[in-house]
Scaffold this motif. Structure first.
Motif, short mmCIF file in Angstrom:
data_model
loop_
_atom_site.label_atom_id
_atom_site.label_comp_id
_atom_site.label_asym_id
_atom_site.label_seq_id
_atom_site.Cartn_x
_atom_site.Cartn_y
_atom_site.Cartn_z
N PRO A 75 10.90 18.08 -10.95
CA PRO A 75 12.28 17.70 -11.26
C PRO A 75 12.37 16.43 -12.10
O PRO A 75 13.38 16.20 -12.75
CB PRO A 75 12.95 17.51 -9.90
CG PRO A 75 11.91 17.67 -8.88
CD PRO A 75 10.65 18.13 -9.52
N GLY A 76 11.32 15.63 -12.12
CA GLY A 76 11.36 14.39 -12.88
C GLY A 76 10.80 14.51 -14.29
O GLY A 76 10.96 13.60 -15.11
N CYS A 77 10.11 15.62 -14.59
CA CYS A 77 9.53 15.78 -15.93
C CYS A 77 10.62 15.69 -16.99
O CYS A 77 11.65 16.36 -16.90
CB CYS A 77 8.80 17.12 -16.04
SG CYS A 77 7.18 17.12 -15.26
N GLY A 78 10.38 14.87 -17.97
CA GLY A 78 11.35 14.65 -19.04
C GLY A 78 12.31 13.51 -18.74
O GLY A 78 13.17 13.20 -19.56
N GLY A 79 12.17 12.89 -17.57
CA GLY A 79 13.08 11.80 -17.19
C GLY A 79 12.98 10.60 -18.11
O GLY A 79 13.99 9.99 -18.46
N LEU A 80 11.76 10.22 -18.52
CA LEU A 80 11.62 9.09 -19.43
C LEU A 80 12.18 9.42 -20.81
O LEU A 80 12.83 8.58 -21.44
CB LEU A 80 10.15 8.68 -19.55
CG LEU A 80 9.58 7.91 -18.38
CD1 LEU A 80 8.08 7.70 -18.56
CD2 LEU A 80 10.27 6.58 -18.22
N ARG A 81 11.94 10.65 -21.29
CA ARG A 81 12.52 11.04 -22.58
C ARG A 81 14.04 11.07 -22.49
O ARG A 81 14.74 10.71 -23.43
CB ARG A 81 11.96 12.41 -23.00
CG ARG A 81 10.50 12.33 -23.40
CD ARG A 81 10.00 13.67 -23.95
NE ARG A 81 9.94 14.72 -22.94
CZ ARG A 81 8.90 14.92 -22.15
NH1 ARG A 81 7.84 14.17 -22.24
NH2 ARG A 81 8.92 15.90 -21.27
N SER A 82 14.54 11.46 -21.33
CA SER A 82 15.98 11.46 -21.10
C SER A 82 16.54 10.04 -21.13
O SER A 82 17.56 9.77 -21.76
CB SER A 82 16.28 12.13 -19.76
OG SER A 82 17.64 12.06 -19.47
N ALA A 83 15.85 9.12 -20.46
CA ALA A 83 16.29 7.72 -20.46
C ALA A 83 16.22 7.14 -21.87
O ALA A 83 17.11 6.37 -22.28
CB ALA A 83 15.43 6.91 -19.50
#
Length: 151
Positions: free
Chosen positions: A68-76
């Motif tokens: 569920p956290g994959c892509g969270g940094l790219r999202s931020a």
């Protein structure tokens, strides 16, 4: 013989608590916001789309499954640059989390400024609901028809 009531040493009373100043009351929410803004500023300047800056998700590396956290940094990173569409494409749940944090932070700041505590006491059913949403999001983003949710 003990002294008669009303006679003898006066009881020692603790001084009345001094009300905290408004600046002191908002220090914690302001400090939390400063930390969050610093983290977003860092992620906004150090692009997670370029390899080598951040570690790879261990679950993705070992299994090829998006957590569920994959892509969270790219999202931020996208949020820091004002690109909400790209942020939603990287991790929609993270964007919802950023919005929930913003609303709760504003509520915390307003209540702190007024001298009222913010009490959030989620029940077990709330935690189960959050976990269920994250599990469903994880499963769907790893299926062919949910590839739009994959980072």
């Amino acid at each position: 013989m003990p002294p008669a009531p009303g006679h003898g040493p006066a009881p020692v009373r603790a001084p009345a608590p001094v009300p905290a100043s408004r600046l002191r009351r908002v220090a914690k929410p302001a400090g939390v916001l400063a930390g969050v803004l610093a983290a977003f500023a860092y992620v906004g300047t150090v692009d997670p789309n370029e390899t080598g800056h951040y570690p790879v998700c261990p679950l993705l590396r070992l299994t090829g499954i998006y957590c569920p956290g994959c892509g969270g940094l790219r999202s931020a990173h996208a949020v820091a640059h004002g690109d909400i569409a790209a942020a939603l494409g990287s991790n929609a749940v993270a964007v919802v989390g950023y919005a929930v944090f913003a609303v709760l932070w504003v509520l915390w700041m307003v209540r702190a400024a007024a001298g009222r505590p913010l009490r959030i006491e989620p029940k077990a059913v709330h935690w189960w609901a959050i976990g269920s949403v994250l599990l469903i999001f994880s499963v769907v983003r790893n299926l062919p028809f949910g590839s739009a949710l994959a980072p």
